[in-house]
Design a protein around this motif. Structure first.
Motif, PDB file in Angstrom:
ATOM      1  N   SER A 197       0.793  -1.236   0.000  1.00  0.00           N
ATOM      2  CA  SER A 197       0.000   0.000   0.000  1.00  0.00           C
ATOM      3  C   SER A 197       0.814   1.268   0.000  1.00  0.00           C
ATOM      4  CB  SER A 197      -0.936   0.009   1.211  1.00  0.00           C
ATOM      5  OG  SER A 197      -0.197  -0.089   2.416  1.00  0.00           O
ATOM      6  N   GLY A 198       2.081   1.191   0.370  1.00  0.00           N
ATOM      7  CA  GLY A 198       2.913   2.381   0.333  1.00  0.00           C
ATOM      8  C   GLY A 198       2.605   3.388   1.423  1.00  0.00           C
ATOM      9  N   THR A 199       2.086   2.906   2.571  1.00  0.00           N
ATOM     10  CA  THR A 199       1.774   3.824   3.669  1.00  0.00           C
ATOM     11  C   THR A 199       3.029   4.403   4.291  1.00  0.00           C
ATOM     12  OG1 THR A 199       1.675   1.954   5.212  1.00  0.00           O
ATOM     13  CG2 THR A 199      -0.396   2.662   4.230  1.00  0.00           C
ATOM     14  N   THR A 200       4.166   3.723   4.107  1.00  0.00           N
ATOM     15  CA  THR A 200       5.413   4.210   4.697  1.00  0.00           C
ATOM     16  C   THR A 200       6.439   4.608   3.646  1.00  0.00           C
ATOM     17  OG1 THR A 200       6.252   1.941   4.842  1.00  0.00           O
ATOM     18  CG2 THR A 200       5.108   2.800   6.757  1.00  0.00           C
ATOM     19  N   GLY A 201       6.055   4.607   2.382  1.00  0.00           N
ATOM     20  CA  GLY A 201       6.983   4.988   1.332  1.00  0.00           C
ATOM     21  C   GLY A 201       6.532   4.421   0.005  1.00  0.00           C
ATOM     22  N   LEU A 202       7.419   4.378  -0.993  1.00  0.00           N
ATOM     23  CA  LEU A 202       7.076   3.833  -2.290  1.00  0.00           C
ATOM     24  C   LEU A 202       6.742   2.353  -2.164  1.00  0.00           C
ATOM     25  CD1 LEU A 202       9.744   5.595  -4.526  1.00  0.00           C
ATOM     26  CD2 LEU A 202       7.274   5.992  -4.546  1.00  0.00           C
ATOM     27  N   PRO A 203       5.781   1.866  -2.960  1.00  0.00           N
ATOM     28  CA  PRO A 203       5.321   0.482  -2.826  1.00  0.00           C
ATOM     29  C   PRO A 203       6.359  -0.531  -3.252  1.00  0.00           C
ATOM     30  CG  PRO A 203       4.291   1.538  -4.716  1.00  0.00           C
ATOM     31  CD  PRO A 203       5.000   2.618  -3.970  1.00  0.00           C
ATOM     32  N   LYS A 204       6.205  -1.758  -2.695  1.00  0.00           N
ATOM     33  CA  LYS A 204       7.055  -2.891  -3.052  1.00  0.00           C
ATOM     34  C   LYS A 204       6.219  -3.878  -3.861  1.00  0.00           C
ATOM     35  CE  LYS A 204       7.759  -3.369   1.335  1.00  0.00           C
ATOM     36  NZ  LYS A 204       8.155  -3.864   2.681  1.00  0.00           N
ATOM     37  N   GLY A 205       6.857  -4.548  -4.828  1.00  0.00           N
ATOM     38  CA  GLY A 205       6.144  -5.511  -5.655  1.00  0.00           C
ATOM     39  C   GLY A 205       6.050  -6.861  -4.980  1.00  0.00           C
ATOM     40  N   ALA A 206       4.830  -7.280  -4.656  1.00  0.00           N
ATOM     41  CA  ALA A 206       4.598  -8.559  -3.981  1.00  0.00           C
ATOM     42  C   ALA A 206       4.180  -9.605  -5.004  1.00  0.00           C
ATOM     43  CB  ALA A 206       3.517  -8.407  -2.917  1.00  0.00           C
ATOM     44  N   LYS A 207       4.857 -10.763  -4.980  1.00  0.00           N
ATOM     45  CA  LYS A 207       4.611 -11.826  -5.950  1.00  0.00           C
ATOM     46  C   LYS A 207       3.595 -12.835  -5.377  1.00  0.00           C
ATOM     47  CE  LYS A 207       8.964 -12.875  -5.984  1.00  0.00           C
ATOM     48  NZ  LYS A 207      10.258 -13.530  -6.293  1.00  0.00           N
ATOM     49  N   LEU A 208       2.459 -12.967  -6.052  1.00  0.00           N
ATOM     50  CA  LEU A 208       1.438 -13.943  -5.662  1.00  0.00           C
ATOM     51  C   LEU A 208       1.447 -15.086  -6.669  1.00  0.00           C
ATOM     52  CD1 LEU A 208      -1.512 -11.538  -4.730  1.00  0.00           C
ATOM     53  CD2 LEU A 208       0.300 -12.432  -3.273  1.00  0.00           C
ATOM     54  N   THR A 209       1.464 -16.309  -6.176  1.00  0.00           N
ATOM     55  CA  THR A 209       1.540 -17.479  -7.041  1.00  0.00           C
ATOM     56  C   THR A 209       0.147 -17.977  -7.418  1.00  0.00           C
ATOM     57  OG1 THR A 209       1.494 -19.080  -5.225  1.00  0.00           O
ATOM     58  CG2 THR A 209       3.658 -18.161  -5.837  1.00  0.00           C
ATOM     59  N   HIS A 210       0.109 -18.894  -8.397  1.00  0.00           N
ATOM     60  CA  HIS A 210      -1.162 -19.528  -8.754  1.00  0.00           C
ATOM     61  C   HIS A 210      -1.747 -20.257  -7.544  1.00  0.00           C
ATOM     62  CE1 HIS A 210      -1.470 -18.981 -13.178  1.00  0.00           C
ATOM     63  NE2 HIS A 210      -0.164 -18.803 -13.084  1.00  0.00           N
ATOM     64  N   LEU A 211      -0.892 -20.905  -6.756  1.00  0.00           N
ATOM     65  CA  LEU A 211      -1.381 -21.597  -5.560  1.00  0.00           C
ATOM     66  C   LEU A 211      -2.024 -20.610  -4.594  1.00  0.00           C
ATOM     67  CD1 LEU A 211      -1.670 -24.071  -3.713  1.00  0.00           C
ATOM     68  CD2 LEU A 211       0.619 -23.561  -2.817  1.00  0.00           C
ATOM     69  N   ASN A 212      -1.396 -19.461  -4.383  1.00  0.00           N
ATOM     70  CA  ASN A 212      -1.972 -18.427  -3.519  1.00  0.00           C
ATOM     71  C   ASN A 212      -3.396 -18.098  -3.959  1.00  0.00           C
ATOM     72  OD1 ASN A 212       1.139 -16.519  -3.324  1.00  0.00           O
ATOM     73  ND2 ASN A 212       0.429 -18.188  -2.038  1.00  0.00           N
ATOM     74  N   LEU A 213      -3.561 -17.828  -5.253  1.00  0.00           N
ATOM     75  CA  LEU A 213      -4.863 -17.412  -5.775  1.00  0.00           C
ATOM     76  C   LEU A 213      -5.874 -18.547  -5.733  1.00  0.00           C
ATOM     77  CD1 LEU A 213      -3.576 -15.339  -8.826  1.00  0.00           C
ATOM     78  CD2 LEU A 213      -4.521 -14.423  -6.708  1.00  0.00           C
ATOM     79  N   ILE A 214      -5.432 -19.750  -6.085  1.00  0.00           N
ATOM     80  CA  ILE A 214      -6.338 -20.897  -6.057  1.00  0.00           C
ATOM     81  C   ILE A 214      -6.835 -21.155  -4.641  1.00  0.00           C
ATOM     82  CG2 ILE A 214      -6.411 -23.418  -6.313  1.00  0.00           C
ATOM     83  CD1 ILE A 214      -4.529 -23.042  -8.756  1.00  0.00           C
ATOM     84  N   THR A 215      -5.971 -21.009  -3.663  1.00  0.00           N
ATOM     85  CA  THR A 215      -6.371 -21.242  -2.267  1.00  0.00           C
ATOM     86  C   THR A 215      -7.523 -20.346  -1.863  1.00  0.00           C
ATOM     87  OG1 THR A 215      -4.113 -21.919  -1.686  1.00  0.00           O
ATOM     88  CG2 THR A 215      -5.560 -21.284   0.120  1.00  0.00           C
ATOM     89  N   THR A 216      -7.541 -19.110  -2.356  1.00  0.00           N
ATOM     90  CA  THR A 216      -8.624 -18.189  -1.959  1.00  0.00           C
ATOM     91  C   THR A 216      -9.980 -18.658  -2.456  1.00  0.00           C
ATOM     92  OG1 THR A 216      -8.452 -16.746  -3.935  1.00  0.00           O
ATOM     93  CG2 THR A 216      -7.014 -16.247  -2.069  1.00  0.00           C
ATOM     94  N   THR A 217     -10.010 -19.483  -3.511  1.00  0.00           N
ATOM     95  CA  THR A 217     -11.302 -19.967  -4.007  1.00  0.00           C
ATOM     96  C   THR A 217     -11.924 -20.978  -3.057  1.00  0.00           C
ATOM     97  OG1 THR A 217     -10.360 -21.782  -5.329  1.00  0.00           O
ATOM     98  CG2 THR A 217     -10.529 -19.625  -6.387  1.00  0.00           C
ATOM     99  N   ASN A 218     -11.140 -21.503  -2.122  1.00  0.00           N
ATOM    100  CA  ASN A 218     -11.666 -22.412  -1.103  1.00  0.00           C
ATOM    101  C   ASN A 218     -12.331 -21.663   0.048  1.00  0.00           C
ATOM    102  OD1 ASN A 218     -10.604 -25.435  -1.626  1.00  0.00           O
ATOM    103  ND2 ASN A 218      -9.050 -23.978  -2.326  1.00  0.00           N
ATOM    104  N   GLN A 219     -12.082 -20.359   0.116  1.00  0.00           N
ATOM    105  CA  GLN A 219     -12.708 -19.552   1.158  1.00  0.00           C
ATOM    106  C   GLN A 219     -14.166 -19.300   0.779  1.00  0.00           C
ATOM    107  OE1 GLN A 219     -10.115 -16.147   1.122  1.00  0.00           O
ATOM    108  NE2 GLN A 219      -8.412 -17.231   2.083  1.00  0.00           N
ATOM    109  N   PRO A 220     -15.106 -19.554   1.672  1.00  0.00           N
ATOM    110  CA  PRO A 220     -16.521 -19.419   1.321  1.00  0.00           C
ATOM    111  C   PRO A 220     -16.900 -17.975   1.024  1.00  0.00           C
ATOM    112  CG  PRO A 220     -16.265 -19.697   3.687  1.00  0.00           C
ATOM    113  CD  PRO A 220     -14.904 -19.917   3.075  1.00  0.00           C
ATOM    114  N   SER A 221     -17.955 -17.805   0.245  1.00  0.00           N
ATOM    115  CA  SER A 221     -18.468 -16.463  -0.023  1.00  0.00           C
ATOM    116  C   SER A 221     -18.946 -15.839   1.287  1.00  0.00           C
ATOM    117  CB  SER A 221     -19.622 -16.520  -1.026  1.00  0.00           C
ATOM    118  OG  SER A 221     -20.137 -15.229  -1.267  1.00  0.00           O
ATOM    119  N   HIS A 222     -18.758 -14.538   1.418  1.00  0.00           N
ATOM    120  CA  HIS A 222     -19.176 -13.853   2.639  1.00  0.00           C
ATOM    121  C   HIS A 222     -20.691 -13.939   2.847  1.00  0.00           C
ATOM    122  CE1 HIS A 222     -15.179 -12.291   2.211  1.00  0.00           C
ATOM    123  NE2 HIS A 222     -15.499 -11.605   1.141  1.00  0.00           N
TER     124      HIS A 222
END
Length: 537
Positions: A197-222
């Motif tokens: 978010s860059g709340t303390t300075g210029l933003p850093k690039g965070a690498k998200l993998t396919h596994l990271n994204l796929i895991t979120t699909t297991n989280q139920p809808s709110h």
């Protein structure tokens, strides 16, 4: 605890995750969306243009096939620089299917921020909207990193720029489409580069993998009920893209906004009979303060889901008074580094004031800041996390440097959890104000200030003081027509807090509180305000 387990202070959701063998998040997304077929997936709130799930998948498949045919390769970076529009999502999902990595260049960036993010991710291809083309094209060309440009729409006539519409016009049979001939290594391959978010300075690039994204699909809808969602969160940030993709894979209809205007926002609720608002905290606060809500029929709204920063109970109670059909204001807590959601409330599991329970894919400990020891219920400490949603690290940095001795990522956030497994956000470690021996959470004072009818918005920081450390200091945006004074607000807060939490640094009136798109206050900019002459504030 029933759905959440705790062993020696380690908290996790005891539920298995389903991971497809192909390990491609784009493929998983289109498979999930095809379940809904002719149901409306997206509605452009401004134009009213609609697209069904099967139509959306068809365009994704067409675009992905074109990208593969053009030679877009695994691990090459494709950047999207655009306001919210349907082509944004088509390009994003198609890039995942092609095996390449996608990143977003926020259209609200300054040219300095744009150059910084491009230098981090080094995209080979960039997709622009007509608006961002006018704003950024010459700057991006000058950087000499991007090799090929694409443009959304037909309003830009430049022979050196390829048209997005040419990528999607060649029909490809959905049943015959296969993402990348070379299987994706979802455990390690970067699917998405987002920026902190860059709340303390210029933003850093965070690498998200396919596994990271796929895991979120297991989280139920709110929300278990099938309702229409409305979102104005930019898809170029974590809350915007992850909340949108979450609802699409759960086959929800989403009305989206290109830019925010409160009158248009309320009119879309009325026109499309919206049932759920996906809203960052500044929007929720604005809804509690706006006098024009009474001019619109918002009775269809049953839920508000808020993320990006914590909401105070006072704001929650006030917004419920404005939306008479509102059943719950649900909150979540997360960050880019855990692929969006760390904890969340749902319509079946919620507790007033909390940010919910641990989301599937996360393992969390609340650690003593000094010793790193895991703490028990109702003990405030740093949130540290590991699990299948934990990102692959920042570009150019070793992830191990961000972890403690047990392999937990140190978030820098202070929280506690109760005996039922619900989490409560306190503040950032670096943002806690140290007055003598006491610690002051700025968010607590901000919530109190927002209770005053003359306050539209507020931000609190510590003003350096050689005698006591820091003095709690407030920056306040007045409501239009308000005559509230600084002394009145100092006294207002003093009546509600302990002695060390009083606004001894005073109150400064400003035109706006600087924030990230997700609603986090940019306190470093507020600290810069203190360096200006009083007349300039």
């Amino acid at each position: 605890m029933t759905s959440t387990e705790s062993i020696r202070g380690i908290i996790y959701k005891d539920q298995p995750c389903w991971i497809p063998s192909h390990m491609n998040y784009g493929k998983l997304a289109i498979d999930r969306m095809l379940r809904a077929k002719d149901k409306v997936a997206l509605i452009d709130g401004k134009t009213g243009q609609q697209i069904t799930f099967v139509e959306l998948v068809q365009l994704v498949v067409n675009a992905a096939s074109s990208l593969i045919r053009l030679g877009v390769k695994r691990d090459e970076v494709v950047a999207v620089c655009s306001e919210n529009r349907t082509e944004f999502l088509i390009t994003t999902i198609a890039t995942w299917c092609s095996g390449a990595t996608v990143t977003f260049l926020n259209p609200a960036y300054s040219k300095n921020e744009l150059e910084h993010t491009i230098s981090i991710s080094k995209p080979k291809y960039v997709f622009l909207s007509p608006e961002t083309h006018n704003k950024f094209y010459s700057t991006i060309v000058r950087i000499k990193i991007v090799e090929k440009f694409f443009i959304f729409g037909d309003s830009v006539n430049d022979a050196t720029i390829s048209k997005f519409n040419d990528l999607i016009k060649t029909y490809v049979n959905i049943d015959n489409f296969k993402p990348v001939s070379d299987p994706v290594n979802g455990l390690a391959q970067t699917a998405l580069i987002l920026y902190s978010s860059g709340t303390t300075g210029l933003p850093k690039g965070a690498k998200l993998t396919h596994l990271n994204l796929i895991t979120t699909t297991n989280q139920p809808s709110h929300i278990t009920k099938d309702l229409v969602f409305l979102s104005n969160a930019p898809w170029s940030n974590t809350f915007g893209i992850m909340s949108t993709m979450d609802e699409l894979v759960h086959n929800r209809t989403i009305v989206y906004l290109t830019r925010f205007n409160i009158e248009q926002y309320l009119s879309y609720i009325q026109k499309y009979r919206v049932g759920v608002l996906l809203a960052v905290p500044p929007l929720v606060v604005a809804l509690t303060k706006s006098p024009i809500i009474q001019n619109y029929d918002v009775s269809s709204v049953e839920f508000i889901y808020s993320g990006g920063a914590p909401l105070d109970l006072g704001v929650i109670n006030e917004v419920k008074q404005r939306f008479k059909g509102l059943k719950h204001v649900l909150q979540g807590y997360g960050m880019t580094e855990v692929t969006g959601t760390l904890t969340e409330e749902t319509d079946t599991e919620s507790k007033p004031g909390s940010v919910g329970k641990i989301a599937i894919g996360n393992i969390v400990k609340i650690a003593d800041i000094e010793t790193g020891k895991a703490l028990g219920p109702k003990q405030e400490g740093e949130v540290r996390v590991k699990g299948a949603t934990l990102f692959g690290g920042y570009i150019g940095k070793n992830l191990k440097d961000e972890l403690d001795d047990e392999g937990y990522f140190k978030t820098g956030d202070i929280c506690y959890y109760d005996e039922d497994g619900y989490f409560f956000f306190v503040d950032r470690i670096k943002e806690l104000i140290k007055y003598k021996a006491g610690q002051v959470a700025p968010s607590e004072l901000e919530a109190i200030l927002l209770q005053h009818p003359g306050v539209k918005d507020a931000g609190v920081i510590g003003k350096p003081d050689p005698m006591v450390g820091e003095l709690p200091t407030a920056f306040v945006v007045k409501m239009p027509g308000s005559t509230v004074t600084d002394k009145e607000l100092v006294d207002f807060v003093a009546d509600k807090v302990s002695s060390w939490k009083k606004l001894r640094g005073g109150v400064y009136f400003v035109e706006d509180i600087p924030k990230t798109p997700s609603g986090k206050i940019l306190r470093r900019l507020l600290r810069d305000y203190l360096k200006k002459p009083v007349s300039k504030l």
